[in-house]
Scaffold this motif. Structure first.
Motif, PDB file in Angstrom:
ATOM      1  N   GLY A   1       0.794  -1.224   0.000  1.00 51.82           N
ATOM      2  CA  GLY A   1       0.000   0.000   0.000  1.00 51.82           C
ATOM      3  C   GLY A   1       0.822   1.268   0.000  1.00 51.82           C
ATOM      4  O   GLY A   1       0.275   2.363   0.190  1.00 51.82           O
TER       5      GLY A   1
ATOM      6  N   ILE B   1      -0.428   3.980  -2.141  1.00 54.43           N
ATOM      7  CA  ILE B   1      -1.560   4.720  -1.575  1.00 54.43           C
ATOM      8  C   ILE B   1      -1.040   5.777  -0.596  1.00 54.43           C
ATOM      9  O   ILE B   1      -1.538   6.902  -0.551  1.00 54.43           O
ATOM     10  CB  ILE B   1      -2.535   3.765  -0.860  1.00 54.43           C
ATOM     11  CG1 ILE B   1      -3.082   2.733  -1.848  1.00 54.43           C
ATOM     12  CG2 ILE B   1      -3.687   4.541  -0.227  1.00 54.43           C
ATOM     13  CD1 ILE B   1      -4.000   1.703  -1.208  1.00 54.43           C
TER      14      ILE B   1
ATOM     15  N   PRO C   1      -2.676  -3.876  -1.508  1.00 51.80           N
ATOM     16  CA  PRO C   1      -2.520  -3.388  -0.132  1.00 51.80           C
ATOM     17  C   PRO C   1      -3.206  -4.302   0.869  1.00 51.80           C
ATOM     18  O   PRO C   1      -4.189  -4.979   0.541  1.00 51.80           O
ATOM     19  CB  PRO C   1      -3.191  -2.011  -0.172  1.00 51.80           C
ATOM     20  CG  PRO C   1      -4.204  -2.123  -1.267  1.00 51.80           C
ATOM     21  CD  PRO C   1      -3.606  -3.054  -2.293  1.00 51.80           C
ATOM     22  N   ASP C   2      -2.691  -4.352   2.069  1.00 52.93           N
ATOM     23  CA  ASP C   2      -3.305  -5.104   3.154  1.00 52.93           C
ATOM     24  C   ASP C   2      -4.151  -4.122   3.959  1.00 52.93           C
ATOM     25  O   ASP C   2      -3.643  -3.371   4.797  1.00 52.93           O
ATOM     26  CB  ASP C   2      -2.225  -5.724   4.045  1.00 52.93           C
ATOM     27  CG  ASP C   2      -2.819  -6.633   5.124  1.00 52.93           C
ATOM     28  OD1 ASP C   2      -4.057  -6.685   5.235  1.00 52.93           O
ATOM     29  OD2 ASP C   2      -2.039  -7.272   5.854  1.00 52.93           O
ATOM     30  N   PHE C   3      -5.450  -4.125   3.688  1.00 50.66           N
ATOM     31  CA  PHE C   3      -6.327  -3.139   4.327  1.00 50.66           C
ATOM     32  C   PHE C   3      -6.559  -3.431   5.801  1.00 50.66           C
ATOM     33  O   PHE C   3      -7.179  -2.636   6.498  1.00 50.66           O
ATOM     34  CB  PHE C   3      -7.654  -3.045   3.577  1.00 50.66           C
ATOM     35  CG  PHE C   3      -7.518  -2.375   2.226  1.00 50.66           C
ATOM     36  CD1 PHE C   3      -7.250  -1.021   2.139  1.00 50.66           C
ATOM     37  CD2 PHE C   3      -7.635  -3.110   1.060  1.00 50.66           C
ATOM     38  CE1 PHE C   3      -7.106  -0.402   0.907  1.00 50.66           C
ATOM     39  CE2 PHE C   3      -7.499  -2.495  -0.172  1.00 50.66           C
ATOM     40  CZ  PHE C   3      -7.232  -1.147  -0.249  1.00 50.66           C
ATOM     41  N   GLU C   4      -6.089  -4.570   6.278  1.00 51.32           N
ATOM     42  CA  GLU C   4      -6.144  -4.831   7.714  1.00 51.32           C
ATOM     43  C   GLU C   4      -5.070  -4.017   8.440  1.00 51.32           C
ATOM     44  O   GLU C   4      -5.095  -3.902   9.658  1.00 51.32           O
ATOM     45  CB  GLU C   4      -5.940  -6.328   7.988  1.00 51.32           C
ATOM     46  CG  GLU C   4      -7.088  -7.199   7.498  1.00 51.32           C
ATOM     47  CD  GLU C   4      -6.878  -8.659   7.839  1.00 51.32           C
ATOM     48  OE1 GLU C   4      -5.834  -8.969   8.456  1.00 51.32           O
ATOM     49  OE2 GLU C   4      -7.754  -9.469   7.499  1.00 51.32           O
ATOM     50  N   LYS C   5      -4.130  -3.486   7.668  1.00 55.61           N
ATOM     51  CA  LYS C   5      -3.071  -2.660   8.250  1.00 55.61           C
ATOM     52  C   LYS C   5      -3.171  -1.231   7.717  1.00 55.61           C
ATOM     53  O   LYS C   5      -2.202  -0.621   7.279  1.00 55.61           O
ATOM     54  CB  LYS C   5      -1.704  -3.254   7.926  1.00 55.61           C
ATOM     55  CG  LYS C   5      -1.492  -4.647   8.513  1.00 55.61           C
ATOM     56  CD  LYS C   5      -0.121  -5.186   8.166  1.00 55.61           C
ATOM     57  CE  LYS C   5       0.104  -6.570   8.783  1.00 55.61           C
ATOM     58  NZ  LYS C   5       1.427  -7.128   8.408  1.00 55.61           N
ATOM     59  N   THR C   6      -4.394  -0.705   7.759  1.00 57.28           N
ATOM     60  CA  THR C   6      -4.633   0.652   7.279  1.00 57.28           C
ATOM     61  C   THR C   6      -3.793   1.671   8.035  1.00 57.28           C
ATOM     62  O   THR C   6      -3.364   2.692   7.476  1.00 57.28           O
ATOM     63  CB  THR C   6      -6.120   1.022   7.412  1.00 57.28           C
ATOM     64  OG1 THR C   6      -6.904   0.039   6.734  1.00 57.28           O
ATOM     65  CG2 THR C   6      -6.412   2.382   6.812  1.00 57.28           C
TER      66      THR C   6
ATOM     67  N   ILE D   1      -0.580   2.273   6.334  1.00 61.90           N
ATOM     68  CA  ILE D   1      -0.710   3.106   5.136  1.00 61.90           C
ATOM     69  C   ILE D   1      -0.769   4.576   5.541  1.00 61.90           C
ATOM     70  O   ILE D   1      -0.129   5.430   4.923  1.00 61.90           O
ATOM     71  CB  ILE D   1      -1.960   2.706   4.322  1.00 61.90           C
ATOM     72  CG1 ILE D   1      -1.789   1.285   3.768  1.00 61.90           C
ATOM     73  CG2 ILE D   1      -2.208   3.696   3.192  1.00 61.90           C
ATOM     74  CD1 ILE D   1      -2.995   0.760   3.022  1.00 61.90           C
TER      75      ILE D   1
END
Length: 359
Positions: free
Chosen positions: A35, A38, A170-175, A178
């Motif tokens: 990510g 992003i 991206p790993d959205f569990e690790k927002t 980001i």
């Protein structure tokens, strides 16, 4: 004074080159993994807002230097406070850039060369050029920009041939990573906007300077985003995060057609060019702020003393590679620095707008 003016186009080239300092070495925000691109987009958005506040404040008092704009907006005492904060942030971002670059050259190419020597040479050259007037910066901007643009294109060509798109998921569990990465990118890339106000206020044509300046910020942001995409997609999330100089690794691992080798040397030269322009813009900004704070009359050509101070600071802000990298990464304190800078830029913008309406 005419020698102090810079054409809008060349000023935009200088701004873009300064922003791209160390673009081919360190990769801020790499902790965001796939990510990171992003993070770069989010940082660019904040960077645009940052640039908008500063440039809009300057537009309210187009005849003034940046310190003059602050003085007109918030009074001399307020200008001294804000100026000191902006001076400190500009000095810090310059010394970090010098440290990262000097350490990079020492590790990759010149192991026997003291980092202080490289910093001193670049700062001294910038100071020497500035003694002839800010307009002297524009003389080489066109040619050096063409070279740097060619290196960017070369990097893109070499990188896009070897990307693995799945690494960019991206790993959205690790927002939170980001978002932290966005803060890291902003602090390491876009705080340079502050020092670039020394260039912005010297643009010849006031009616179009905002457009040119934002074009430079947009170009730099686009390059940062694409470099982050290529680094992660070529090296993988893990390597890009662990490698201190992932962009350089991408260049160093490729050649062109089997006959152009050591393409990473082009990246080294491009980074030297960018650091020169960032050093010059920062020294010019530091001079403007100090001249305003202490009300120094005349041209106040204190570039060499400022260069020596900056060089000295660049040698004491890290003890080893681990601490150098830690300095670039996001910490709780970095969040407060970002918030403070953004808040001060907004207050300046709002104060300038209100003050202009009253006059």
């Amino acid at each position: 004074m005419m020698r102090d003016k810079i054409s809008n186009f060349e000023a935009a080239l200088i701004a873009a080159l300064a922003l791209l300092t160390n673009a081919f070495s360190a990769l801020p925000g790499a902790l965001a993994g796939g990510g990171v691109w992003i993070s770069n987009i989010l940082a660019a958005a904040v960077g645009f807002a940052f640039a908008y506040f500063f440039s809009s404040a300057c537009e309210k008092f187009p005849e003034e230097t940046f310190f003059g704009v602050m003085e007109k907006s918030i009074g001399h005492i307020g200008a001294v406070f804000f100026g000191t904060a902006f001076l400190a942030s500009s000095l810090l971002t310059l010394t970090v850039s010098l440290t990262v670059f000097s350490r990079f050259v020492q590790i990759t190419a010149l192991p026997q060369t003291p980092p202080a020597f490289l910093s001193f040479m670049i700062l001294s050259l910038a100071a020497f050029v500035l003694l002839r007037g800010a307009a002297s910066l524009s003389g080489t901007a066109r040619l050096l920009f063409i070279f740097s643009a060619a290196v960017v294109v070369l990097f893109f060509i070499l990188g896009f041939k070897n990307i693995l798109p799945r690494a960019l998921l991206p790993d959205f569990e690790k927002t939170d990573r980001i978002l932290q990465g966005a803060g890291e990118v902003f602090l390491n890339r876009f705080t340079t906007v502050t020092a670039l106000m020394s260039v912005y206020t010297r643009m010849e044509k006031r009616e179009t300077r905002k457009k040119y300046f934002f074009s430079a910020v947009l170009l730099a942001a686009a390059v940062f985003i694409i470099i982050s995409v290529i680094c992660v997609a070529v090296l993988g999330k893990g390597t890009a995060e662990l490698d201190f100089y992932p962009a350089f690794t991408v260049m160093a691992s490729r050649d062109v057609g089997g006959f152009v080798r050591h393409t990473e040397l082009f990246a080294c030269i491009a980074m030297t060019v960018s650091l020169f322009f960032k050093s010059a813009a920062s020294l010019l900004f530091l001079r403007d702020i100090l001249k305003g704070i202490f009300k120094i009359p005349g041209e106040c050509k204190i570039y060499f003393p400022l260069a020596l101070i900056t060089c000295a600071v660049s040698q004491i802000i890290y003890s080893d590679v681990t601490s150098l990298r830690a300095m670039l990464e996001w910490k709780s304190g970095a969040g407060y620095v970002l918030a403070a800078l953004f808040f001060l830029s907004f207050v300046l913008f709002a104060a300038a707008k209100i003050k202009k309406k009253e006059t």
